[in-house]
Design a protein around this motif. Structure first.
Motif, PDB file in Angstrom:
ATOM      1  N   CYS A  48       0.886  -1.246   0.174  1.00 58.51           N
ATOM      2  CA  CYS A  48      -0.049   0.144   0.144  1.00 58.51           C
ATOM      3  C   CYS A  48       0.760   1.244   0.060  1.00 58.51           C
ATOM      4  O   CYS A  48       0.601   2.287  -0.591  1.00 58.51           O
ATOM      5  CB  CYS A  48      -0.985  -0.214   1.170  1.00 58.51           C
ATOM      6  N   VAL A  49       1.980   1.070   0.606  1.00 57.45           N
ATOM      7  CA  VAL A  49       2.878   2.320   0.586  1.00 57.45           C
ATOM      8  C   VAL A  49       3.582   2.395  -0.584  1.00 57.45           C
ATOM      9  O   VAL A  49       3.831   3.556  -1.242  1.00 57.45           O
ATOM     10  CB  VAL A  49       3.873   2.180   1.790  1.00 57.45           C
ATOM     11  N   PHE A  50       3.805   1.201  -1.203  1.00 62.78           N
ATOM     12  CA  PHE A  50       4.478   1.327  -2.576  1.00 62.78           C
ATOM     13  C   PHE A  50       3.681   1.865  -3.524  1.00 62.78           C
ATOM     14  O   PHE A  50       4.141   2.695  -4.590  1.00 62.78           O
ATOM     15  CB  PHE A  50       4.895  -0.271  -3.006  1.00 62.78           C
ATOM     16  N   VAL A  51       2.532   1.489  -3.631  1.00 62.20           N
ATOM     17  CA  VAL A  51       1.655   2.295  -4.369  1.00 62.20           C
ATOM     18  C   VAL A  51       1.313   3.782  -4.277  1.00 62.20           C
ATOM     19  O   VAL A  51       0.883   4.394  -5.223  1.00 62.20           O
ATOM     20  CB  VAL A  51      -0.021   1.497  -4.330  1.00 62.20           C
ATOM     21  N   GLY A  52       1.782   4.281  -2.925  1.00 65.73           N
ATOM     22  CA  GLY A  52       1.643   5.778  -2.796  1.00 65.73           C
ATOM     23  C   GLY A  52       0.384   6.113  -2.073  1.00 65.73           C
ATOM     24  O   GLY A  52      -0.002   7.264  -2.080  1.00 65.73           O
ATOM     25  N   LYS A  53      -0.090   5.100  -1.459  1.00 62.30           N
ATOM     26  CA  LYS A  53      -1.372   5.382  -0.804  1.00 62.30           C
ATOM     27  C   LYS A  53      -1.450   4.887   0.785  1.00 62.30           C
ATOM     28  O   LYS A  53      -2.405   4.575   1.237  1.00 62.30           O
ATOM     29  CB  LYS A  53      -2.706   4.445  -1.304  1.00 62.30           C
ATOM     30  N   GLY A  54      -0.344   5.067   1.247  1.00 65.93           N
ATOM     31  CA  GLY A  54      -0.117   4.673   2.628  1.00 65.93           C
ATOM     32  C   GLY A  54      -0.883   5.358   3.509  1.00 65.93           C
ATOM     33  O   GLY A  54      -1.404   4.789   4.589  1.00 65.93           O
ATOM     34  N   ALA A  55      -1.225   6.589   3.336  1.00 63.16           N
ATOM     35  CA  ALA A  55      -2.348   7.511   4.071  1.00 63.16           C
ATOM     36  C   ALA A  55      -3.504   7.023   4.178  1.00 63.16           C
ATOM     37  O   ALA A  55      -4.453   7.330   5.100  1.00 63.16           O
ATOM     38  CB  ALA A  55      -2.122   8.980   3.740  1.00 63.16           C
ATOM     39  N   LYS A  56      -4.056   6.152   3.132  1.00 59.77           N
ATOM     40  CA  LYS A  56      -5.501   5.680   3.252  1.00 59.77           C
ATOM     41  C   LYS A  56      -5.343   4.368   3.574  1.00 59.77           C
ATOM     42  O   LYS A  56      -6.396   3.515   3.697  1.00 59.77           O
ATOM     43  CB  LYS A  56      -5.849   5.847   1.804  1.00 59.77           C
ATOM     44  N   LEU A  57      -4.273   3.642   4.207  1.00 62.12           N
ATOM     45  CA  LEU A  57      -4.283   2.533   4.636  1.00 62.12           C
ATOM     46  C   LEU A  57      -5.405   2.096   5.719  1.00 62.12           C
ATOM     47  O   LEU A  57      -6.201   1.028   5.601  1.00 62.12           O
ATOM     48  CB  LEU A  57      -2.853   1.865   5.137  1.00 62.12           C
ATOM     49  N   ASP A  63     -12.686  -0.591   5.876  1.00 62.37           N
ATOM     50  CA  ASP A  63     -13.427  -1.082   4.812  1.00 62.37           C
ATOM     51  C   ASP A  63     -13.489  -2.662   4.861  1.00 62.37           C
ATOM     52  O   ASP A  63     -14.537  -3.420   4.576  1.00 62.37           O
ATOM     53  CB  ASP A  63     -13.190  -0.642   3.401  1.00 62.37           C
ATOM     54  N   GLY A  64     -12.232  -3.183   4.785  1.00 61.49           N
ATOM     55  CA  GLY A  64     -11.807  -4.711   4.864  1.00 61.49           C
ATOM     56  C   GLY A  64     -12.679  -5.362   5.883  1.00 61.49           C
ATOM     57  O   GLY A  64     -13.338  -6.476   5.831  1.00 61.49           O
ATOM     58  N   VAL A  65     -12.218  -4.874   7.027  1.00 63.84           N
ATOM     59  CA  VAL A  65     -12.794  -5.589   8.178  1.00 63.84           C
ATOM     60  C   VAL A  65     -14.268  -5.445   8.411  1.00 63.84           C
ATOM     61  O   VAL A  65     -15.154  -6.495   8.771  1.00 63.84           O
ATOM     62  CB  VAL A  65     -12.414  -4.743   9.535  1.00 63.84           C
ATOM     63  N   THR A  71     -18.779 -12.384   8.493  1.00 66.68           N
ATOM     64  CA  THR A  71     -17.988 -13.775   8.338  1.00 66.68           C
ATOM     65  C   THR A  71     -17.259 -14.311   9.556  1.00 66.68           C
ATOM     66  O   THR A  71     -17.349 -15.316  10.022  1.00 66.68           O
ATOM     67  CB  THR A  71     -17.260 -13.845   7.105  1.00 66.68           C
ATOM     68  N   ALA A  72     -16.520 -13.485  10.203  1.00 65.01           N
ATOM     69  CA  ALA A  72     -15.911 -13.598  11.267  1.00 65.01           C
ATOM     70  C   ALA A  72     -16.774 -14.031  12.529  1.00 65.01           C
ATOM     71  O   ALA A  72     -16.378 -14.961  13.377  1.00 65.01           O
ATOM     72  CB  ALA A  72     -14.975 -12.490  11.635  1.00 65.01           C
ATOM     73  N   ALA A  73     -18.108 -13.335  12.582  1.00 63.19           N
ATOM     74  CA  ALA A  73     -18.911 -13.550  13.687  1.00 63.19           C
ATOM     75  C   ALA A  73     -19.573 -14.915  13.591  1.00 63.19           C
ATOM     76  O   ALA A  73     -19.695 -15.543  14.394  1.00 63.19           O
ATOM     77  CB  ALA A  73     -19.928 -12.519  13.765  1.00 63.19           C
ATOM     78  N   MET A  74     -19.795 -15.431  12.148  1.00 65.43           N
ATOM     79  CA  MET A  74     -20.348 -16.433  11.800  1.00 65.43           C
ATOM     80  C   MET A  74     -19.282 -17.548  12.593  1.00 65.43           C
ATOM     81  O   MET A  74     -19.956 -18.622  12.812  1.00 65.43           O
ATOM     82  CB  MET A  74     -20.751 -16.638  10.263  1.00 65.43           C
ATOM     83  N   LEU A  75     -18.049 -17.457  11.932  1.00 68.16           N
ATOM     84  CA  LEU A  75     -17.148 -18.512  12.055  1.00 68.16           C
ATOM     85  C   LEU A  75     -17.042 -18.864  13.566  1.00 68.16           C
ATOM     86  O   LEU A  75     -16.768 -19.799  14.148  1.00 68.16           O
ATOM     87  CB  LEU A  75     -15.617 -18.190  11.475  1.00 68.16           C
ATOM     88  N   MET A  76     -16.843 -17.577  14.476  1.00 70.56           N
ATOM     89  CA  MET A  76     -16.725 -17.812  15.750  1.00 70.56           C
ATOM     90  C   MET A  76     -17.975 -18.600  16.550  1.00 70.56           C
ATOM     91  O   MET A  76     -17.507 -19.401  17.234  1.00 70.56           O
ATOM     92  CB  MET A  76     -16.755 -16.179  16.497  1.00 70.56           C
ATOM     93  N   VAL A 362      -7.282  -7.150   5.823  1.00 63.92           N
ATOM     94  CA  VAL A 362      -6.153  -6.100   5.488  1.00 63.92           C
ATOM     95  C   VAL A 362      -5.864  -6.336   4.048  1.00 63.92           C
ATOM     96  O   VAL A 362      -5.820  -5.526   3.187  1.00 63.92           O
ATOM     97  CB  VAL A 362      -5.162  -6.062   6.521  1.00 63.92           C
ATOM     98  N   PHE A 363      -5.598  -7.732   3.991  1.00 62.99           N
ATOM     99  CA  PHE A 363      -5.098  -8.019   2.392  1.00 62.99           C
ATOM    100  C   PHE A 363      -6.567  -7.705   1.298  1.00 62.99           C
ATOM    101  O   PHE A 363      -6.170  -7.078   0.553  1.00 62.99           O
ATOM    102  CB  PHE A 363      -5.170  -9.604   2.579  1.00 62.99           C
ATOM    103  N   THR A 364      -7.457  -8.164   1.587  1.00 68.83           N
ATOM    104  CA  THR A 364      -8.737  -7.724   0.611  1.00 68.83           C
ATOM    105  C   THR A 364      -8.920  -6.166   0.419  1.00 68.83           C
ATOM    106  O   THR A 364      -9.047  -5.669  -0.448  1.00 68.83           O
ATOM    107  CB  THR A 364      -9.913  -8.542   0.839  1.00 68.83           C
ATOM    108  N   GLY A 365      -8.816  -5.682   1.743  1.00 65.51           N
ATOM    109  CA  GLY A 365      -9.115  -4.287   1.893  1.00 65.51           C
ATOM    110  C   GLY A 365      -7.937  -3.591   1.050  1.00 65.51           C
ATOM    111  O   GLY A 365      -8.470  -2.249   0.204  1.00 65.51           O
ATOM    112  N   VAL A 366      -6.641  -3.795   1.112  1.00 61.08           N
ATOM    113  CA  VAL A 366      -5.773  -2.990   0.156  1.00 61.08           C
ATOM    114  C   VAL A 366      -6.113  -3.514  -1.141  1.00 61.08           C
ATOM    115  O   VAL A 366      -5.759  -2.509  -2.186  1.00 61.08           O
ATOM    116  CB  VAL A 366      -4.376  -3.483   0.897  1.00 61.08           C
ATOM    117  N   LEU A 367      -6.161  -4.744  -1.494  1.00 63.38           N
ATOM    118  CA  LEU A 367      -6.433  -5.138  -2.730  1.00 63.38           C
ATOM    119  C   LEU A 367      -7.553  -4.311  -3.570  1.00 63.38           C
ATOM    120  O   LEU A 367      -7.394  -3.874  -4.659  1.00 63.38           O
ATOM    121  CB  LEU A 367      -6.729  -6.462  -3.217  1.00 63.38           C
ATOM    122  N   GLN A 368      -8.492  -4.263  -2.772  1.00 67.08           N
ATOM    123  CA  GLN A 368      -9.761  -3.270  -3.553  1.00 67.08           C
ATOM    124  C   GLN A 368      -9.585  -1.863  -3.497  1.00 67.08           C
ATOM    125  O   GLN A 368      -9.995  -1.367  -4.282  1.00 67.08           O
ATOM    126  CB  GLN A 368     -10.844  -4.041  -2.799  1.00 67.08           C
TER     127      GLN A 368
END
Length: 493
Positions: A48-57, A63-65, A71-76, A362-368
């Motif tokens: 995310c920092v490499f892309v230049g959008k570290g400030a929006k991490l 958004d990802g969470v 889903t996390a609640a369902m699994l728990m 985190v992974f999906t949030g940054v990808l999207q």
């Protein structure tokens, strides 16, 4: 001119960095240089920092969470619910039946794993399937020192084929995205999917024979004699999952991660028993204190009602499991100290799985959020030669393998499939063919690092995610290609 070149370069940079981020993640976890949770968090943050959008991490992560919190609640609560059901003995008859069929034959055990996973997958939920399958089969794999990655791989592939059921998710998404009827997509695909399921069973047989050759065929007497020295347990049956084994007869323990690891600590430790009904070959202690035989039919009815409610969509799945877990605990363990003990017994699995889900957010949030996933998908569509237009169904089937592995199902079916379908329509390929072809990649998708259910599978089986990935990817991809080939042969795709 300079501005135009910059506009061209930026999407290309996002595409390259997106593929690089995914490749870095997979390499590091398969080489065991980082734990999956650390890799899911740190690698996307760095890119995310490499892309230049570290400030929006922060925004991307939130958004990802937010998107994965249900889903996390369902699994728990699903882990708590099925953990309690295992504790009280709901699945004991199933386990005993499987043990009587499988005996000490590795080939039968692997085939039995595939069959059990396929049957349980009828409920349409991968997490449920993996919890029940691992709970039933884990003791057998441990006792015979079989490879646990074979168990996780076979279960994931069988569930992947069955995940195409109309209530499983992908078919409904494809129907919604292309404004089609789900039955028009699924019913004609049944012959190809049956071929795929048959291939999983055949592959299970081959893998089982390989395990048999590696281990030899043991008799029950030999297994039970070894059990007198090394007691095994059932993961999830009240275990702490700390990698140490609590035994009543001897004390030999291994470490998790290689696929041949020892089980976690459990209140209802596995016992060999000596019942004439099952030749003494059991995976669950028939005398554990958590059994509730008088409530067996109540628990069975509660579970059937819960699964029916899931399929009929009476309430959101997280709400159903939350209510189910609370009711199961209250009825089976009316005393508060007992309820706390059951929650503590399953806390390790809950923490591991929910932690993995939020890390994946985190992974999906940054990808999207950065737009990487959109530019990756657009690039893959753009590189398709124009001459392949009449064969867009075949192209879609092939693309579904990498795209559903690297993307969420929502991203693929709502973001990529409509674009592919539009390109196919320009060459006379019907949306129905495109929708059916898009289902081909599901056996591989179920082992994607972006699928929360896979962390239930590897977590309960005490298998490293990297080991599972290294084993299953080639076989799952082959299963996808078999389904695609059958679909082409039958004229479905």
């Amino acid at each position: 001119m300079g501005c135009s070149r910059a506009n061209v370069r930026y999407p290309l940079m996002l595409t390259i960095l997106g593929f690089a981020m995914i490749a870095t993640f997979l390499v590091l976890i398969m080489m065991k240089k980082m734990s999956p949770i650390a890799a899911l968090v740190l690698i996307p943050a760095l890119f995310c920092v490499f892309v230049g959008k570290g400030a929006k991490l922060g925004d991307y992560v939130i958004d990802g969470v937010t998107s994965l919190a249900p889903t996390a609640a369902m699994l728990m609560f699903a882990i708590v619910y099925f953990g309690v059901m295992i504790d009280v003995g709901l699945f004991d008859p199933i386990v005993r039946g499987i043990l009587k069929f499988c005996k000490a034959d590795p080939m039968r055990i692997v085939v039995g794993t595939a069959v059990l996973a396929a049957i349980v997958s009828l409920d349409g939920d991968g997490s449920t399937t993996f919890m029940i399958t691992v709970s039933a089969m884990y003791p057998l794999y441990k006792r015979l020192k079989m490879s646990l990655v074979v168990m996780t791989g076979v279960a994931a592939m069988a569930n992947g084929v069955m995940n195409t059921l109309p209530w499983g998710g992908p078919t409904a998404r494809a129907a919604t995205a292309l404004k089609l009827d789900a039955s028009d997509i699924f019913v004609p695909m049944i012959p190809a999917l049956l071929v795929g399921l048959l291939f999983v069973f055949v592959l299970s047989y081959v893998l089982g024979v390989r395990e048999r050759r590696r281990l030899g065929v043991l008799t029950l007497d030999e297994v039970l004699e070894e059990e007198k020295e090394t007691e095994t347990v059932l993961v999830g049956a009240g275990g702490s999952g700390d990698g140490k084994v609590s035994m009543r007869k001897g004390a030999t323990a291994g470490t998790g991660g290689s696929g041949t690891a020892a089980a976690g600590n459990a209140d209802g430790a596995g016992d060999t028993g000596d019942s004439a009904d099952d030749d003494g070959f059991q995976g669950l202690d028939p005398n554990r204190s958590t059994l509730r035989p008088k409530l067996y039919w109540f628990n069975a009815l509660l579970t059937v009602t819960l699964l029916t409610a899931m399929i009929m969509e009476w309430l959101p799945i997280p709400v159903l499991f939350l209510l189910g877990a609370a009711l199961a605990l209250s009825v089976n363990f009316p005393h508060i100290p007992d309820q706390k003990a059951r929650l503590a017994a399953h806390a390790d699995n809950v923490l591991n799985v929910s932690g993995m889900v939020f890390a994946a957010a985190v992974f999906t949030g940054v990808l999207q959020g950065t737009g990487m996933v959109d530019h990756m998908a657009k690039w893959m569509v753009d590189v398709i030669p124009g001459s392949m237009g009449p064969h867009m169904a075949l192209v879609t089937g092939i693309l579904s393998l990498p795209l559903t592995y690297f993307m969420s199902n929502d991203g693929f079916y709502f973001g990529v499939l409509p674009v592919l379908a539009e390109a196919g329509a320009a060459h006379g390929v019907s949306p129905l063919e495109m929708a059916r072809a898009s289902l081909v990649g599901q056996p591989l998708h179920m082992s994607s690092p972006l699928v929360p259910a896979v962390y239930v599978l590897v977590g309960m089986a005490k298998v490293e995610f990297g080991d599972h990935t290294r084993f299953v990817v080639k076989w799952a991809a082959l299963t996808c290609l078999v389904i695609l080939g059958a679909g082409m042969l039958f004229g479905i795709i």
